[in-house]
Design an enzyme around this catalytic site. Structure first.
Site: not given
Length: 542
Positions: A155, A175, A190, A194, A196, A198, A212, A230
């Site tokens: 993602d 993940d 949510d 969770d 999103n 946050n 939320e 950079s």
């Protein structure tokens, strides 16, 4: 001891041929350490590279320095410094007492039977060395797409910090679920998890309302995305890495992290930095300002800056953008290609500069891409290019860190050396040629005017356009009011990039401008911030 001192003195020259030019980072919070697997890969790469370089080059460097050869002689003998046939000798330090030709011949005799010279740096690329080729290829394949090395659910967010992980974009909170990532609209408020990242989820047991929904609904959450080079990535080489008098056992503690972040420190940058400033400034990054304004914006940042990026090579970088126009919150995008359209290392850099026509075409391509990938209600801030004559005006007669001990290397000499080798970050501005500096600034102004016209005249369905000048003079005046000097705003080692102080002062200036002139860009101030902090603390950190 004398030989060791000379080894430390020559070590900086090994950095010069790298095509990148970053600020000491504080340790990340314990909860955000990379996984054992990620850390193992990082350490294996760095350890293998370090051992290989020392094994191949170390003996010859020590032989040469023990024979009273200076760093310039070592650099040319081992072919780290290369120049065109017939070209005047490129040197950083004062010339040897003997003629250069005889000194170089003597040095070559010392290392004549060395295997080192088999590995000519003909391409000015250390990855051409056979023993580094495979390692470099692995890292290149990881970084070329500007997406995280470790990203189980693909993602574009990671639980590891470097190699384009959460130093660059908000840390993933799950993940193994590609539908959970920073910046998305919450899934069913949510209630159960969770979605999103946050840190706000679950249900208030007092009234049964999801947190939320209670704290974030109608607060107009939004994220910050940087498209930059950079400077935006915050490129920085700490002076203590190349200055023997400043070296200690702690000098290189941040080296592994820096190398796997391409010698950048985005976690301390002006746009997306999330760590407290190492310079002691109270100013915040744009991301931290947004988070303080609305804690529902927690972790919603993406730093898509890249060393060497310009308007002309942005295609691959922009493809790493993570924003779904249907399921994500709007975003503030800062377009800050502030150098490489006018900067290159050629002896005559003008022909290689981006023309106004080329610039207009590529900027419009980028904006069309953003319009098709950003949620409605997003904003794009186009940053103009700076007047880089600031560099020469405030640095040329000062001593570079490499020359401070013996007062033998000024920035003028440092700029000339890089220009001679054609590895300068920006020969147009880092030059004693006043006419060339003026021509470079003239082209930069032309490109800035293109951005102004685009911001005024072009309309898009999903985003609004705004323009701001890259006003170094305003930053300088603000800094001088605090008792600072203009030269303190530039990275001391490369003599080119704005440093952490400059980046934060510029970010603060942009934030003030948005508050006064464009408050609609920022979303609402969230009155529930104290309650969010009371219930969720630091919301899982960064």
């Amino acid at each position: 001891m004398q030989a060791l001192w000379k080894v430390l003195l020559v070590a900086p020259l090994l950095l010069l041929p790298f095509p990148t030019v970053a600020s000491p980072a504080r340790d990340d919070q314990p909860s955000t350490r990379p996984s054992n697997g990620h850390a193992c890969v990082e350490k294996l790469f760095l350890k293998s590279t370090c051992y290989s370089v020392v094994r191949v080059f170390g003996p010859d460097i020590i032989k040469l320095l023990s024979a009273d050869m200076n760093a310039d002689v070592v650099c040319h003998t081992l072919q780290f410094c290369q120049q065109d046939p017939g070209q005047a000798f490129c040197h950083l330090y004062p010339l040897p007492k003997e003629t250069w030709k005889s000194t170089l011949e003597k040095a070559r005799q010392i290392v004549k039977k060395s295997p080192t010279l088999k590995y000519s740096r003909s391409g000015s690329d250390i990855c051409s060395l056979p023993f580094l080729a495979k390692i470099c290829e692995k890292i290149k394949s990881t970084l070329k797409n500007s997406v995280p090395f470790r990203d189980v659910d693909s993602d574009k967010y990671s639980v590891s910090p470097t190699l384009r992980g959460y130093h660059w974009r908000g840390r993933d909170c799950n993940d193994s679920n590609k539908m959970a990532y920073p910046g998305r609209r919450p899934d069913n408020w949510d209630v159960h998890q969770d979605s999103n990242c946050n840190g706000i989820w679950g249900v208030d047991p007092k009234d049964g309302i999801p947190y939320e929904k209670k704290f974030c609904e109608g607060s107009e959450p939004r994220g910050i995305i940087l498209l930059g080079d950079s400077a935006g990535a915050h490129f920085h080489i700490p002076p203590e890495w190349i200055t023997a008098s400043q070296m200690s056992l702690k000098s290189f503690i941040d080296l592994p992290s820096a190398l796997t972040d391409e010698l950048n420190w985005p976690q301390l940058s002006g746009a997306t930095g999330f760590l407290n400033s190492t310079s002691g400034l109270k100013e915040n990054s744009i991301y931290l300002h947004l988070r303080n304004r609305n804690r529902c914006n927690h972790r919603d940042y993406q730093n898509l800056a890249k060393n060497g990026a310009s308007s002309q090579n942005l295609e691959r970088i922009i493809e790493s953008l993570s924003r779904n126009p249907r399921s994500d919150h709007p975003a503030i995008v800062i377009y800050a290609m502030i150098g490489n359209d006018v900067c290159n290392g050629k002896i005559d850099p003008v022909p290689k500069m981006t023309t106004p026509e080329q610039f207009y075409s590529k900027v419009m391509e980028t904006l069309k891409y953003l319009n098709s990938h950003l949620p409605n209600g997003s904003h794009v801030i186009l940053y103009g290019l700076p007047d880089g004559t600031f560099l020469w005006d405030h640095l040329h007669n000062r001593y570079h860190p490499l020359g401070q001990l013996n007062e033998d290397v000024t920035y003028e000499r440092f700029y000339t050396f890089l220009g001679c080798l054609q590895v300068s970050s920006c020969h147009g501005w880092m030059s004693s040629n006043k006419t060339l500096r003026a021509l470079t600034s003239e082209r930069a102004e032309q490109l800035s005017n293109i951005l102004k016209k685009i911001a005024i005249s072009k309309k898009f369905t999903n985003l609004d356009l705004l323009y701001v000048d890259f006003d170094l003079q305003a930053v300088m005046k603000k800094w001088q009011k605090r008792g600072g000097q203009p030269w303190q705003l530039i990275e001391p080692v490369d003599g080119f990039h704005p440093n952490e102080v400059a980046l934060l002062l510029m970010a603060d200036g942009l934030w003030d401008k948005m508050q006064l002139q464009w408050p609609q860009v920022l979303g609402k101030e969230n009155p529930f911030n104290p309650q969010i902090e009371q219930v969720f603390g630091d919301q899982g950190g960064h």
